[in-house]
Design a protein around this motif. Sequence first.
Motif, PDB file in Angstrom:
ATOM      1  N   GLY A   8      39.111 -14.289 -14.829  1.00 48.89           N
ATOM      2  CA  GLY A   8      37.986 -15.214 -14.868  1.00 48.89           C
ATOM      3  C   GLY A   8      36.862 -14.731 -15.762  1.00 48.89           C
ATOM      4  O   GLY A   8      37.055 -13.866 -16.620  1.00 48.89           O
ATOM      5  N   ASP A   9      35.693 -15.298 -15.511  1.00 50.33           N
ATOM      6  CA  ASP A   9      34.506 -15.079 -16.341  1.00 50.33           C
ATOM      7  C   ASP A   9      33.563 -14.114 -15.625  1.00 50.33           C
ATOM      8  O   ASP A   9      33.108 -14.390 -14.516  1.00 50.33           O
ATOM      9  CB  ASP A   9      33.830 -16.441 -16.552  1.00 50.33           C
ATOM     10  N   GLY A  30      29.515 -10.928 -30.133  1.00 50.33           N
ATOM     11  CA  GLY A  30      30.459 -11.963 -29.717  1.00 50.33           C
ATOM     12  C   GLY A  30      31.119 -11.581 -28.403  1.00 50.33           C
ATOM     13  O   GLY A  30      30.656 -10.693 -27.702  1.00 50.33           O
ATOM     14  N   GLY A  31      32.177 -12.254 -28.064  1.00 45.47           N
ATOM     15  CA  GLY A  31      32.962 -11.927 -26.881  1.00 45.47           C
ATOM     16  C   GLY A  31      32.157 -11.921 -25.602  1.00 45.47           C
ATOM     17  O   GLY A  31      31.272 -12.751 -25.393  1.00 45.47           O
ATOM     18  N   VAL A  32      32.439 -10.955 -24.760  1.00 43.81           N
ATOM     19  CA  VAL A  32      31.790 -10.898 -23.449  1.00 43.81           C
ATOM     20  C   VAL A  32      30.287 -10.630 -23.595  1.00 43.81           C
ATOM     21  O   VAL A  32      29.474 -11.127 -22.804  1.00 43.81           O
ATOM     22  CB  VAL A  32      32.500  -9.856 -22.540  1.00 43.81           C
ATOM     23  N   ASP A  33      29.903  -9.885 -24.614  1.00 41.03           N
ATOM     24  CA  ASP A  33      28.488  -9.599 -24.901  1.00 41.03           C
ATOM     25  C   ASP A  33      27.727 -10.917 -25.118  1.00 41.03           C
ATOM     26  O   ASP A  33      26.666 -11.161 -24.503  1.00 41.03           O
ATOM     27  CB  ASP A  33      28.437  -8.722 -26.164  1.00 41.03           C
ATOM     28  N   ALA A  35      28.632 -13.888 -24.189  1.00 44.12           N
ATOM     29  CA  ALA A  35      28.680 -14.696 -22.961  1.00 44.12           C
ATOM     30  C   ALA A  35      27.610 -14.228 -21.969  1.00 44.12           C
ATOM     31  O   ALA A  35      26.921 -15.051 -21.339  1.00 44.12           O
ATOM     32  CB  ALA A  35      30.074 -14.608 -22.335  1.00 44.12           C
ATOM     33  N   PRO A 117      34.646  -5.661 -17.410  1.00 40.90           N
ATOM     34  CA  PRO A 117      35.513  -6.426 -18.301  1.00 40.90           C
ATOM     35  C   PRO A 117      36.507  -5.447 -18.937  1.00 40.90           C
ATOM     36  O   PRO A 117      36.455  -4.242 -18.657  1.00 40.90           O
ATOM     37  CB  PRO A 117      34.537  -6.956 -19.358  1.00 40.90           C
ATOM     38  N   ILE A 119      36.940  -3.521 -21.553  1.00 39.14           N
ATOM     39  CA  ILE A 119      36.147  -2.971 -22.656  1.00 39.14           C
ATOM     40  C   ILE A 119      37.031  -2.591 -23.845  1.00 39.14           C
ATOM     41  O   ILE A 119      38.092  -1.983 -23.662  1.00 39.14           O
ATOM     42  CB  ILE A 119      35.371  -1.721 -22.158  1.00 39.14           C
ATOM     43  N   SER A 120      36.572  -2.954 -25.014  1.00 40.12           N
ATOM     44  CA  SER A 120      37.214  -2.602 -26.309  1.00 40.12           C
ATOM     45  C   SER A 120      38.485  -3.382 -26.641  1.00 40.12           C
ATOM     46  O   SER A 120      39.026  -3.211 -27.730  1.00 40.12           O
ATOM     47  CB  SER A 120      37.548  -1.096 -26.419  1.00 40.12           C
ATOM     48  N   THR A 121      38.976  -4.220 -25.714  1.00 41.63           N
ATOM     49  CA  THR A 121      40.283  -4.854 -25.977  1.00 41.63           C
ATOM     50  C   THR A 121      40.171  -6.200 -26.692  1.00 41.63           C
ATOM     51  O   THR A 121      41.182  -6.865 -26.911  1.00 41.63           O
ATOM     52  CB  THR A 121      41.096  -5.058 -24.689  1.00 41.63           C
ATOM     53  N   GLY A 122      38.936  -6.598 -27.056  1.00 41.67           N
ATOM     54  CA  GLY A 122      38.763  -7.843 -27.803  1.00 41.67           C
ATOM     55  C   GLY A 122      38.579  -7.538 -29.272  1.00 41.67           C
ATOM     56  O   GLY A 122      39.502  -7.078 -29.957  1.00 41.67           O
ATOM     57  N   ILE A 123      37.364  -7.749 -29.740  1.00 42.89           N
ATOM     58  CA  ILE A 123      37.038  -7.559 -31.152  1.00 42.89           C
ATOM     59  C   ILE A 123      37.365  -6.122 -31.610  1.00 42.89           C
ATOM     60  O   ILE A 123      37.751  -5.893 -32.753  1.00 42.89           O
ATOM     61  CB  ILE A 123      35.542  -7.893 -31.387  1.00 42.89           C
ATOM     62  N   VAL A 153      37.650  -7.703 -14.090  1.00 42.87           N
ATOM     63  CA  VAL A 153      37.656  -9.133 -14.402  1.00 42.87           C
ATOM     64  C   VAL A 153      38.300  -9.330 -15.771  1.00 42.87           C
ATOM     65  O   VAL A 153      37.736  -8.962 -16.806  1.00 42.87           O
ATOM     66  CB  VAL A 153      36.228  -9.709 -14.380  1.00 42.87           C
ATOM     67  N   ASP A 156      41.632 -12.761 -20.328  1.00 44.32           N
ATOM     68  CA  ASP A 156      42.863 -13.291 -20.931  1.00 44.32           C
ATOM     69  C   ASP A 156      44.071 -12.955 -20.071  1.00 44.32           C
ATOM     70  O   ASP A 156      44.100 -11.973 -19.334  1.00 44.32           O
ATOM     71  CB  ASP A 156      43.037 -12.779 -22.375  1.00 44.32           C
ATOM     72  N   ASN A 159      45.827  -9.325 -20.427  1.00 42.49           N
ATOM     73  CA  ASN A 159      45.170  -8.242 -19.694  1.00 42.49           C
ATOM     74  C   ASN A 159      45.396  -8.392 -18.193  1.00 42.49           C
ATOM     75  O   ASN A 159      45.637  -7.408 -17.484  1.00 42.49           O
ATOM     76  CB  ASN A 159      43.663  -8.229 -19.992  1.00 42.49           C
TER      77      ASN A 159
HETATM   78  P1  ADP Z   1      34.984  -5.370 -27.547  1.00 39.93           P
HETATM   79  O1  ADP Z   1      34.164  -5.453 -28.793  1.00 39.93           O
HETATM   80  O2  ADP Z   1      34.594  -4.209 -26.651  1.00 39.93           O
HETATM   81  O3  ADP Z   1      36.440  -5.447 -27.808  1.00 39.93           O
HETATM   82  P2  ADP Z   1      34.969  -8.145 -26.618  1.00 39.93           P
HETATM   83  O4  ADP Z   1      33.891  -8.870 -25.938  1.00 39.93           O
HETATM   84  O5  ADP Z   1      35.449  -8.653 -27.934  1.00 39.93           O
HETATM   85  O6  ADP Z   1      34.489  -6.622 -26.682  1.00 39.93           O
HETATM   86  O7  ADP Z   1      36.226  -8.085 -25.675  1.00 39.93           O
HETATM   87  C1  ADP Z   1      36.289  -7.311 -24.496  1.00 39.93           C
HETATM   88  C2  ADP Z   1      37.058  -8.090 -23.440  1.00 39.93           C
HETATM   89  O8  ADP Z   1      36.196  -9.060 -22.854  1.00 39.93           O
HETATM   90  C3  ADP Z   1      38.248  -8.880 -24.002  1.00 39.93           C
HETATM   91  O9  ADP Z   1      39.382  -8.601 -23.194  1.00 39.93           O
HETATM   92  C4  ADP Z   1      37.809 -10.336 -23.861  1.00 39.93           C
HETATM   93  O10 ADP Z   1      38.927 -11.176 -23.575  1.00 39.93           O
HETATM   94  C5  ADP Z   1      36.898 -10.244 -22.656  1.00 39.93           C
HETATM   95  N1  ADP Z   1      35.948 -11.346 -22.443  1.00 39.93           N
HETATM   96  C6  ADP Z   1      35.418 -12.223 -23.332  1.00 39.93           C
HETATM   97  N2  ADP Z   1      34.578 -13.075 -22.712  1.00 39.93           N
HETATM   98  C7  ADP Z   1      34.564 -12.729 -21.394  1.00 39.93           C
HETATM   99  C8  ADP Z   1      33.923 -13.217 -20.221  1.00 39.93           C
HETATM  100  N3  ADP Z   1      33.075 -14.247 -20.260  1.00 39.93           N
HETATM  101  N4  ADP Z   1      34.176 -12.599 -19.030  1.00 39.93           N
HETATM  102  C9  ADP Z   1      35.017 -11.536 -18.958  1.00 39.93           C
HETATM  103  N5  ADP Z   1      35.653 -11.032 -20.022  1.00 39.93           N
HETATM  104  C10 ADP Z   1      35.434 -11.616 -21.231  1.00 39.93           C
END
Ligand code: ADP
Length: 169
Positions: A8-9, A30-33, A35, A117, A119-123, A153, A156, A159
């Motif tokens: 979830g979120d 971007g990403g979780v930051d 949000a 979250p 951490i590090s697995t997105g961007i 949490v 995707d 994960n």
């Molecule tokens: P990083 O730069 O550390 O990789 P990201 O934000 O790109 O940070 O991704 C980190 C994780 O957060 C990813 O697995 C992404 O799917 C997840 N993520 C993105 N938006 C949200 C959210 N609203 N709530 C929880 N996890 C999120």
Amino acid sequence: MEITLLKGDITLQQVDIIVNAANTSLLGGGGVDGAIHRAGGSNILEECIKIRNREGGCAVGEAVITSAGKLPSKYVIHTVGPAWNGGNSNEKNKLAQCYENSLLLAEEKQATSICFPNISTGIYRFPKHAAATIAIGVVKKNQSKSLEEVRFVCFDEENHRIYKELLQR
Ligand code: ADP
């Protein structure tokens, strides 16, 4: 202390602390930051700017804490994960430090619940299975007296599947 898993979120979680995967500037991204800053409002960014002015930002592996603005949690811990660079740039230790330093800050605040979250697995493209193994390993070793729940949490499906499998072992 219980370890729980949710798909979830993270901005919707009603816990004492949510952790943000920030960057060294602390100015959002971007990403979780993105949000977290969107949902939490401008107070969080203002506090981040104050920390940045005082301390020059946040180094990779370190963590800082702010209030949570309009979010349902009490605090946000901003930690900076490593960008994946092939695995020979101390990425694994740095990622472990993110979880360790966040848990230390949570203990200082006497928090009973915290959400992480992935951490590090997105961007930042850290391999998801390795990142999950590190995250779960650090949390299981954690000696916090205040924490009753640590919730992972996952945003995707991939994960979430990896965490589910690792936590069932
Ligand atoms: P990083 O730069 O550390 O990789 P990201 O934000 O790109 O940070 O991704 C980190 C994780 O957060 C990813 O697995 C992404 O799917 C997840 N993520 C993105 N938006 C949200 C959210 N609203 N709530 C929880 N996890 C999120």
